[in-house]
Design a protein around this motif. Structure first.
Motif, PDB file in Angstrom:
ATOM      1  N   ILE B  43       9.970 -51.672  25.665  1.00 48.61           N
ATOM      2  CA  ILE B  43       8.780 -52.148  26.386  1.00 48.61           C
ATOM      3  C   ILE B  43       8.338 -53.485  25.814  1.00 48.61           C
ATOM      4  O   ILE B  43       8.622 -53.807  24.653  1.00 48.61           O
ATOM      5  CB  ILE B  43       7.541 -51.215  26.284  1.00 48.61           C
ATOM      6  N   ARG B  44       7.618 -54.223  26.638  1.00 43.60           N
ATOM      7  CA  ARG B  44       6.954 -55.447  26.189  1.00 43.60           C
ATOM      8  C   ARG B  44       5.504 -55.351  26.653  1.00 43.60           C
ATOM      9  O   ARG B  44       5.242 -55.135  27.837  1.00 43.60           O
ATOM     10  CB  ARG B  44       7.617 -56.673  26.825  1.00 43.60           C
ATOM     11  N   LEU B  45       4.586 -55.475  25.706  1.00 46.45           N
ATOM     12  CA  LEU B  45       3.154 -55.370  26.038  1.00 46.45           C
ATOM     13  C   LEU B  45       2.455 -56.660  25.644  1.00 46.45           C
ATOM     14  O   LEU B  45       2.617 -57.144  24.509  1.00 46.45           O
ATOM     15  CB  LEU B  45       2.527 -54.200  25.272  1.00 46.45           C
ATOM     16  N   TYR B  46       1.670 -57.188  26.577  1.00 41.36           N
ATOM     17  CA  TYR B  46       0.998 -58.464  26.309  1.00 41.36           C
ATOM     18  C   TYR B  46      -0.311 -58.244  25.555  1.00 41.36           C
ATOM     19  O   TYR B  46      -1.029 -57.275  25.806  1.00 41.36           O
ATOM     20  CB  TYR B  46       0.784 -59.236  27.615  1.00 41.36           C
ATOM     21  N   ARG B  47      -0.575 -59.150  24.625  1.00 44.49           N
ATOM     22  CA  ARG B  47      -1.818 -59.095  23.853  1.00 44.49           C
ATOM     23  C   ARG B  47      -3.030 -59.136  24.782  1.00 44.49           C
ATOM     24  O   ARG B  47      -2.981 -59.733  25.844  1.00 44.49           O
ATOM     25  CB  ARG B  47      -1.916 -60.335  22.941  1.00 44.49           C
ATOM     26  N   ALA B 118       2.910 -61.307  22.761  1.00 40.90           N
ATOM     27  CA  ALA B 118       3.243 -59.926  23.117  1.00 40.90           C
ATOM     28  C   ALA B 118       3.820 -59.158  21.931  1.00 40.90           C
ATOM     29  O   ALA B 118       4.125 -59.733  20.880  1.00 40.90           O
ATOM     30  CB  ALA B 118       4.257 -59.939  24.255  1.00 40.90           C
ATOM     31  N   MET B 119       3.948 -57.859  22.125  1.00 41.98           N
ATOM     32  CA  MET B 119       4.779 -57.073  21.210  1.00 41.98           C
ATOM     33  C   MET B 119       5.904 -56.464  22.032  1.00 41.98           C
ATOM     34  O   MET B 119       5.717 -56.081  23.189  1.00 41.98           O
ATOM     35  CB  MET B 119       3.985 -55.980  20.489  1.00 41.98           C
ATOM     36  N   THR B 120       7.093 -56.420  21.419  1.00 43.91           N
ATOM     37  CA  THR B 120       8.186 -55.700  22.068  1.00 43.91           C
ATOM     38  C   THR B 120       8.586 -54.563  21.126  1.00 43.91           C
ATOM     39  O   THR B 120       8.455 -54.685  19.909  1.00 43.91           O
ATOM     40  CB  THR B 120       9.420 -56.592  22.318  1.00 43.91           C
ATOM     41  N   ALA B 121       9.051 -53.488  21.714  1.00 42.20           N
ATOM     42  CA  ALA B 121       9.463 -52.364  20.882  1.00 42.20           C
ATOM     43  C   ALA B 121      10.615 -51.626  21.527  1.00 42.20           C
ATOM     44  O   ALA B 121      10.661 -51.486  22.756  1.00 42.20           O
ATOM     45  CB  ALA B 121       8.293 -51.399  20.684  1.00 42.20           C
TER      46      ALA B 121
END
Lengths: 207, 207
Positions: B43-47, B118-121
């Protein structure tokens, strides 16, 4: 069978993109939009297609609900394989259904109207089959390749290059968001478009 | 739980549009594209989003598979109602899931990377729930309203009017092909866009 029961088989309010199987003698499959509105269901079939001829003759067909992009793309441009069909008895005859659909609903035609280009009919559900089926998250690549197929059929009819741009944009989404099955469907579509281009270009040369 | 088992829960190869539920204390729901490739899931989640804060803190969330346009549109612009959630126990805590999803899969985060925006995980499936669900034929109006919501979030970020044209084109398809639920979702989306326009116009005035 009541129209309201169609909810259970995936044919809801609005236009359902289904694969129509028809032909008591020679089974044929083609994608089509089936319209459900105010608890009535309708189809419009354009002249010149095998589906049109089959439904005009038999006045019965099946609407197969599936999310398989390969079945949609293959049946847009050619017929499916014999092994993709199975048969369901109806009044001492048998109706072809798709073997691997989530559901199949058998309809008979009522109130057929013919225009220059098409026939429209109100259709009445007679019975339905539900197969094993897995849920699937919305995949933008899936709908994009089906949209691209719609544009491809319009390109084939008109030779208008604008449709090629629309197809490119759709397939960009398919290659970005689709899984392998969507990408395989896109490949088949691109090959078909190459073939159509030859005829379109050929047509222009002889004009 | 093996990644290959996700097929059964509707999370296949490619990008799955799911509704992510997160927050052990205050449940939140937001639509997101979940990427499955070569038997790994990301996933990639935007700040700046509640989802980002929740997942950063808890490192666990649920991916809910649904075709309900109202759940997608409502969770794009605001949170869902308390009554839309249910809870699933996990290590003496509880994870919010969507009550009316077809399936919900619980993931934990592995290999989190932070960038400026963003963070990716890489995410690992820990368990899954399958609810009763009905098959549904492909409806172009459904995907069109979800595409329109994607454009609307981009319009909100950029104020670029080109996105308004794209939204119009999508909603044309929704009003033509969608059922009542898709049309209701389109209405909510149009109201939200009116609100966004005020801020975009307001922002321009003060520049």
């Amino acid at each position: 069978m009541e129209v309201s029961e169609l909810d259970k088989y995936g044919i809801c309010d609005g236009i359902s993109e289904i694969i129509l199987t028809s032909g008591m003698k020679n089974p044929n499959a083609a994608p089509i939009g089936l319209i459900r509105k105010d608890n009535r269901v309708f189809i419009r079939l354009y002249r010149g297609s095998t589906t049109y001829e089959n439904v005009k003759q038999d006045e019965v067909f099946a609407a197969n609900v599936t999310c398989d992009p390969l079945l949609f793309i293959k049946s847009t441009f050619s017929n499916l394989e014999d092994e993709d069909f199975k048969y369901h008895p109806l009044n001492s005859k048998s109706i072809p259904l798709l073997k691997n659909s989530a559901t199949s609903v058998i309809f008979i035609c009522d109130e057929i109207k013919h225009t220059k280009q098409a026939m429209t009919a109100e259709i009445i559900p007679m019975g339905a089959v539900a197969n094993d089926y897995l849920p699937r998250a919305i995949n933008r690549g899936l709908t994009a390749v089906i949209e691209a197929a719609v544009h491809a059929t319009r390109y084939k009819l008109t030779g208008n290059n604008e449709f090629l741009d629309l197809i490119d944009r759709c397939l960009e989404t398919t290659y970005k968001c689709g899984g392998q099955r969507e990408k395989d469907a896109a490949e088949i579509l691109l090959n078909e478009i190459d073939e159509i281009k030859k005829h379109v270009d050929g047509g222009k040369d002889t004009e």
